[in-house]
Design a protein around this motif. Structure first.
Motif, short mmCIF file in Angstrom:
data_model
loop_
_atom_site.label_atom_id
_atom_site.label_comp_id
_atom_site.label_asym_id
_atom_site.label_seq_id
_atom_site.Cartn_x
_atom_site.Cartn_y
_atom_site.Cartn_z
N PHE A 1 -0.19 -3.31 -6.28
CA PHE A 1 -0.20 -1.97 -5.71
C PHE A 1 -1.62 -1.59 -5.27
N ILE B 1 -2.19 -3.06 -10.46
CA ILE B 1 -2.37 -1.74 -9.86
C ILE B 1 -3.83 -1.33 -9.91
N ILE C 1 3.73 7.36 -7.71
CA ILE C 1 4.36 6.31 -6.91
C ILE C 1 5.84 6.30 -7.28
N ASP D 1 -1.30 -5.82 3.91
CA ASP D 1 -0.06 -5.87 3.14
C ASP D 1 0.75 -7.10 3.53
N THR E 1 -3.21 1.84 -3.89
CA THR E 1 -2.92 3.24 -3.61
C THR E 1 -3.82 3.74 -2.49
N LEU F 1 2.68 5.45 -11.95
CA LEU F 1 3.93 4.87 -11.47
C LEU F 1 5.12 5.53 -12.16
N SER G 1 0.85 -1.20 0.00
CA SER G 1 0.00 0.00 0.00
C SER G 1 0.88 1.24 0.00
N ILE G 2 0.62 2.14 -0.93
CA ILE G 2 1.44 3.34 -1.09
C ILE G 2 0.55 4.55 -1.34
N LEU H 1 8.58 2.45 -3.49
CA LEU H 1 8.51 1.05 -3.88
C LEU H 1 9.60 0.23 -3.19
#
Length: 253
Positions: free
Chosen positions: A141, A181, A122, A226, A143, A163, A110-111, A127
């Motif tokens: 991914f 993603i 991202i 995650d 988000t 990305l 998770s970003i 990463l």
């Protein structure tokens, strides 16, 4: 609901991995005729219409003997889809020819994309920190933030997050074969056709990776934490650069 574990095992040269088939986490967004379902690239909603001729009625509710419907959609703009290098190549490559197996080790990360001018991106640093040295076959991914409203997002002309191509290159250099993603693209919506992350991940045109895929427009529910999973990645067998797909995660035991 059946809560009895159904344990599966896959052997790798260095280890055997076990996972529970009774608790799947479906990441796919459906192909639906509803106006509110997630769409991108200015495509209209999916169209599903019965075949109607003078001799045949393809709708039981209208007197036909069977439901017999035509479906019109765009795999890149309607619902979850998986694409191969054929998406950006002059040569014809089909995603249906990519898969020799359908289960892959995967890392869910998770970003929250970083602000870069008018964009949300991202980054490579994010990463690298999220993977922490792990080298799975697939990276998923999610988000942040992650509202369920993503399932209904109309992405056209919204400049969604994307990305950074250095992050895509990092995945390629670490032999990640499958990138998934929850966005309409790994690249910026308007980038003058450069598609830097697509090119970096597939290494096109220098030495194209024909066994690598990108899956876009997924949704990762919050109940999926995650970490490490087994990924089942299946595509509808269209002979095309992209196809509707249903990626499913199974937590490793």
């Amino acid at each position: 609901m059946n809560t009895t574990p159904m344990i599966a095992r896959i052997s790798y040269p260095e280890q055997e991995l076990a996972f529970d088939l009774s608790n799947p986490i479906d990441l796919s967004l459906p192909l639906s005729t509803e106006e509110y379902t997630a769409r991108a690239w200015y495509v209209p909603p999916v169209k599903i219409e019965p075949v109607m001729t003078d001799q045949f009625v393809g709708e039981v509710s209208k007197g036909g003997s069977v439901n017999f419907r035509d479906i019109t959609f765009n795999p890149h703009g309607n619902g979850s889809h998986t694409e191969c290098v054929g998406h950006i190549s002059k040569e014809w490559y089909s995603v249906n020819k990519v898969f020799k197996k359908f289960f892959f080790t995967a890392e869910l990360i998770s970003i929250q994309p970083e602000r870069r001018g008018e964009d949300l991106v991202i980054t490579l640093d994010q990463l690298e920190a999220a993977l922490a040295g792990k080298k799975p076959e697939a990276v998923v991914f999610r988000t942040l933030p992650n509202p369920e409203a993503k399932k209904e997002q109309q992405y056209s002309n919204t400049n969604p997050p994307y990305l950074d191509h250095h992050a895509a290159l990092f995945l390629r250099m670490n032999d990640v074969k499958h990138l998934l993603i929850d966005l309409p693209s790994v690249d910026r919506e308007e980038d003058e056709g450069k598609l830097l992350s697509h090119h970096a991940f597939w290494n096109y045109p220098d030495a194209p990776r024909h066994d690598a895929t990108i899956t876009e427009l997924i949704y990762v529910p919050d109940r999926a934490t995650d970490g490490s999973y087994m990924l089942s990645l299946q595509v509808a067998p269209f002979e095309n650069d992209a196809s509707p797909s249903r990626p499913v995660l199974y937590k490793l035991l």
